[in-house]
Design a protein around this motif. Structure first.
Motif, short mmCIF file in Angstrom:
data_model
loop_
_atom_site.label_atom_id
_atom_site.label_comp_id
_atom_site.label_asym_id
_atom_site.label_seq_id
_atom_site.Cartn_x
_atom_site.Cartn_y
_atom_site.Cartn_z
N LYS A 198 -24.75 -17.37 0.31
CA LYS A 198 -25.52 -18.24 0.38
C LYS A 198 -25.60 -19.79 0.48
CE LYS A 198 -27.50 -14.62 3.26
NZ LYS A 198 -27.59 -14.71 4.43
N THR A 205 -32.57 -23.79 -11.14
CA THR A 205 -33.40 -23.27 -10.03
C THR A 205 -33.20 -23.43 -8.98
OG1 THR A 205 -35.48 -23.94 -11.04
CG2 THR A 205 -35.66 -23.14 -8.56
N ASP A 257 -32.27 -23.17 -4.28
CA ASP A 257 -33.19 -22.44 -3.61
C ASP A 257 -31.87 -22.19 -2.00
OD1 ASP A 257 -34.28 -22.77 -0.52
OD2 ASP A 257 -34.53 -25.07 -0.13
N GLY A 306 -35.60 -21.05 1.84
CA GLY A 306 -36.75 -20.63 1.52
C GLY A 306 -37.53 -19.92 0.89
N GLU A 307 -36.13 -19.28 -0.40
CA GLU A 307 -36.39 -18.50 -1.28
C GLU A 307 -36.28 -19.14 -2.22
OE1 GLU A 307 -35.86 -14.23 -2.48
OE2 GLU A 307 -34.70 -14.37 -0.55
N HIS A 308 -36.84 -19.66 -3.74
CA HIS A 308 -35.98 -20.28 -4.94
C HIS A 308 -35.50 -18.91 -6.07
CE1 HIS A 308 -38.21 -23.92 -4.25
NE2 HIS A 308 -37.46 -23.65 -2.92
N LEU A 309 -34.55 -19.06 -6.72
CA LEU A 309 -34.22 -18.55 -7.10
C LEU A 309 -33.89 -19.01 -8.73
CD1 LEU A 309 -31.10 -16.41 -5.15
CD2 LEU A 309 -33.83 -15.45 -5.31
N ILE A 357 -25.84 -13.82 -3.39
CA ILE A 357 -27.11 -12.89 -3.72
C ILE A 357 -26.72 -11.46 -3.80
CG2 ILE A 357 -28.70 -14.21 -2.48
CD1 ILE A 357 -28.51 -11.81 -0.06
N LYS A 396 -28.66 -7.92 -9.76
CA LYS A 396 -29.78 -8.91 -11.29
C LYS A 396 -29.68 -8.09 -12.45
CE LYS A 396 -33.80 -9.56 -8.06
NZ LYS A 396 -35.17 -9.63 -7.99
N GLU A 402 -31.02 -14.45 -10.61
CA GLU A 402 -31.53 -13.76 -9.57
C GLU A 402 -30.33 -13.59 -8.56
OE1 GLU A 402 -36.07 -13.54 -9.28
OE2 GLU A 402 -34.98 -15.04 -8.87
N GLY A 420 -29.31 -21.79 2.76
CA GLY A 420 -29.61 -20.64 3.09
C GLY A 420 -28.87 -19.67 3.88
#
Length: 804
Positions: free
Chosen positions: A46, A66, A68, A71-74, A93, A106, A115, A143
């Motif tokens: 992504k 960190t 983005d 919508g999801e923070h890894l 991911i 992970k 992550e 994303g």
């Protein structure tokens, strides 16, 4: 054959989608086995925006980022020096599978969970840069799939190419077919050559000593070459179709091979003794070390590419380690040749060595494509390796291969294909795939096949081209005309089926064994030297040693069947087989084929039951089966004789009989000898019968004869006589039947007894005779008179006596 859609688009504009291309190719005879999205793995990569970067508490060179990803923070651990806040990067991911086959999970790194992974170009297979992570533009949206953002879209097509279409073992060949489907023109890749003189002939030479195996050999020479890794685009092309990159020179030969279908080979020119090439066949006992490091014992007809002193390659198959391209190479000699398909196929099979080059050579490449492929490779080497070209070309072509010219009848084409096609349509279709077509007369076209279509040899091949380019699905469905009428059934087939039905009715099961047996089967069966059953026909390419010879008897197959059944605890078996045996002929004569019927019975007479004892079968059970078969087939004149001991090769002496009809021997019946059973690992009694069906068929009547049934009752009388033990019961039965005494309908053997009080050397035999008249009721006085006459005949002829 693997190709990519993007590579095909370089030579023909493709208006269809990947699935449409696959369907279209399949419908013209090039089955597409699979479609694979090259960048499928990028769907889990992504676009990520780094929101925060902080040092890793347990490592100086790592950061905790960190990110983005929509919508999801890894939380991702990264050590790249160019990671910055508010920048966009590709983020893999967990679950992503990279081009090297590794799958991301992970991971705990120095006490902190990571992550995901911020990726470099090399990690994603999108370039060579691994100095830092790949930076994306600010227009990217977090994303989104990386493939969509970068516009990466390509499909790998895996195509099954039939052996008669070697022209399609190249990207250009597949593109040509697509061009024909769409009615487009194929664009060929550019090749160099603007030369004023031939300086190459002063530097090197090629001599062909085996023109029948090498009709054409062409070459070019480059100098000041820099051997190095290939540029990304070239490596990427090769990787996409499953070819491992090596270096820029070797990669170019592989690239041109896959592009044009013409195998090439690059030699280090400075490692060629005397700087020249000699094409010859291998010498007796010659050994050669190929590029894979293996020593090969060369067959005498192997085509070898040699320098002035030694072999440097097995022609059309693989080069040698003594002339391979290395980092020190500065001058490159490029080979482009046409080799005999049969010769390459023979050598590759003998050596057990198959390569991309041999795969194409042995099917037949384009004999006129050697020069264009050579020039294409030379041009790419100049561009990529910085090499300079020696002006001139070597092209030894002692036996040019002419193009095939054919006359095509439009009328016959319509008749064969079953649909209307005019000469204009035929010309358009054939021209779309580069056939040269000229009108001969109203009904005929003169067609010249392109040199790459080595499969086109006759007009029917051209008709096939018309059919597949028109579309097999466009050919209307028609049904053949079937003329009504009676057909006389084949008598042999009819009798064979009757025999099978009869034996099944008698409780036997049919088996079908291979027509091949082990070459030692005659020894296991104790067949003597000189017997025709030792004249087996050897199989040239047997599947195994157990199937190396055509069978000369059905019995070994039945005994092997019995052995397998016993291994499965099936110890009672009644089976039969009908099939041919093969006796080798003299010299060049074809083998003699004889149709045989063999029966085998072992184990119990009847299946175990509560109302009967378990009685083992014996010789007379199988003899009765054969007699029942003859009776059902209405065969007359059959007799069973005790076979002499010297004729019992695989059956027991004293338990073997020959089967004759009207004095002609047509078979054998008996118990398998214990020594033979041991060789087949069988521990129980086995009874077999063999019948020569070719000899038996003439004795089977074609017509049935009806006999009226008498309205009057029959009368039964028994007769018992004491005869010498050497006299067989069948002799007495035959004598009574041949005596033609009136009113005798049937004679049956009832009992045989040779114990006390019967004198030694004698036996008592009892027969039951049935008397019947068609026109009156028999009275006792008349029957007694005839029966007395029969008794006296038996006493006199066999020197018998009546029991006391």
């Amino acid at each position: 054959m693997k190709v990519t859609l993007n590579w095909l688009k370089e030579y023909v504009p493709i208006e269809m989608g990947a699935e449409e291309v696959a369907d279209a190719l399949t419908m013209i005879g090039l089955e597409v086995e699979s479609l694979v999205d090259r960048f499928e793995y990028l769907k889990t990569v992504k676009v990520g925006k780094v929101l925060h970067v902080e040092p890793h508490p347990g490592a100086d060179r790592l950061n905790i980022c960190t990110v983005d990803v929509g919508g999801e923070h890894l939380k991702i651990i990264c050590g790249a020096p160019n990671v910055q806040k508010e920048k966009f990067f590709p983020v893999a991911i967990p679950g992503t599978t990279f081009p090297d086959g590794k799958t991301l999970e992970k991971t705990m790194i120095r006490g902190v969970i990571s992550e995901g992974m911020i990726c470099s170009e090399k990690e994603l297979g999108l370039g060579f840069d691994q100095s830092g992570v790949m930076v994306l533009t600010h227009q990217s949206k977090t994303g989104e799939d990386l493939a969509g953002v970068l516009g990466l879209s390509d499909t790998i097509l895996e195509i099954s190419v039939t052996p008669n279409r070697p022209d399609c073992l190249s990207v250009l060949g597949i593109a040509r077919e697509i061009a024909g489907i769409q009615g487009e023109k194929l664009s060929y890749p550019k090749s160099i050559v603007h030369e004023n003189e031939n300086r190459l002939s002063k530097i090197t030479s090629v001599r062909i000593e085996a023109p029948e195996l090498c009709p054409r050999y062409a070459a070019r020479l480059l100098y000041d070459v820099q051997v190095a890794p290939s540029p990304f685009w070239l490596q990427d092309r090769l990787i996409s179709i499953g070819v491992r990159p090596i270096n820029n020179i070797v990669d170019i030969t592989n690239y041109v091979l896959m592009e044009t279908g013409q195998p090439l080979h690059a030699f280090d020119f400075d490692r060629l003794d005397e700087n020249r090439i000699v094409v010859r066949t291998a010498k007796a006992g010659e050994i050669f070390t190929t590029l894979d490091g293996k020593q090969r014992n060369l067959p005498p007809d192997a085509l070898m590419i040699c320098d002035g002193q030694k072999p440097v390659a097995i022609g059309g198959i693989m080069g040698g380690m003594n002339s391979e391209i290395s980092d020190a190479t500065r001058r490159v000699f490029i080979e482009s040749a046409y080799f005999s398909p049969a010769g390459i196929r023979r050598t590759a099979k003998t050596l057990g060595l198959s390569t991309e080059a041999s795969y194409r050579f042995e099917r037949g490449i384009d004999p006129e494509g050697t020069i264009s492929a050579l020039n294409r490779a030379a041009g790419l080497m100049m561009d990529i390796s910085g090499g300079k070209l020696i002006e001139g070309i070597i092209d030894e072509n002692p036996e040019p291969i002419p193009r095939k010219r054919l006359s095509l009848s439009i009328t016959k084409t319509k008749e064969l294909l079953g649909f209307d096609c005019g000469s204009a349509q035929v010309k358009k279709l054939l021209s779309s795939i580069e056939f040269e077509v000229e009108k001969q007369d109203k009904d005929h076209l003169n067609v010249t096949a392109p040199s790459f279509r080595v499969d086109v040899q006759r007009p029917e091949d051209l008709m096939e081209e018309v059919a597949r380019l028109s579309g097999y699905d466009q050919i209307p469905i028609t049904y053949p005309t079937i003329h009504a009428g009676l057909r006389t059934p084949n008598r042999i087939v009819e009798i064979r089926n009757r025999i099978k039905d009869i034996l099944v009715g008698l409780g036997f099961a049919e088996v079908i064994n291979y027509s091949f047996i082990h070459k030692t089967s005659p020894d296991r069966m104790r067949i003597p030297e000189g017997d025709s059953r030792r004249k087996g026909v050897p199989v040239l390419n047997p599947l195994s040693e157990d199937q190396s010879t055509m069978r000369t008897s059905l019995i070994p197959g039945l005994l092997e069947t019995l052995h397998r059944n016993i291994a499965q605890q099936i110890k009672t078996l009644r089976v039969f087989e009908i099939g041919k045996i093969f006796i080798a002929g003299e010299k060049d004569e074809l083998p003699v084929e004889i149709e045989m019927l063999s029966l085998l019975w072992t184990g119990l007479r009847f299946s175990p039951s509560w109302y009967g004892k378990e009685t083992p079968c014996d010789f007379y059970d199988l003899k009765g089966t054969v007699e029942s078969l003859f009776e059902a087939l209405r065969i007359q004149g059959s007799e069973f004789f005790r076979a002499p001991g010297e004729t019992c090769h695989y059956t027991r002496a004293g338990q073997t009989g020959s089967i004759r009809i009207n004095g002609r021997m047509i078979g054998l019946i008996g118990e398998i000898d214990s020594e033979v059973k041991d060789r087949f690992d069988i521990k129980q009694s086995v009874f077999i019968a063999e019948l020569n069906l070719d000899e038996l068929f003439p004795y089977i009547p074609e017509t049935r004869r009806s006999v009226p049934i008498s309205r009057y009752p029959s009368v039964t009388r028994d007769v018992t006589i004491i005869v010498d033990k050497k006299i067989e019961a069948w002799e007495i039965l035959k004598f009574i039947n041949n005596s033609r005494i009136e009113l005798i309908e049937t004679v049956q053997l009832v009992d045989v007894f040779d114990q006390a009080p019967i004198p030694a050397g004698k036996k008592s035999i009892s027969f039951r005779i049935i008397y019947h008249s068609m026109d009156k009721t028999l009275e006792d006085t008349e029957v007694n008179r005839i029966h007395h006459e029969v008794s006296m005949l038996l006493l006199n002829f066999f020197k018998a006596s009546l029991p006391e």
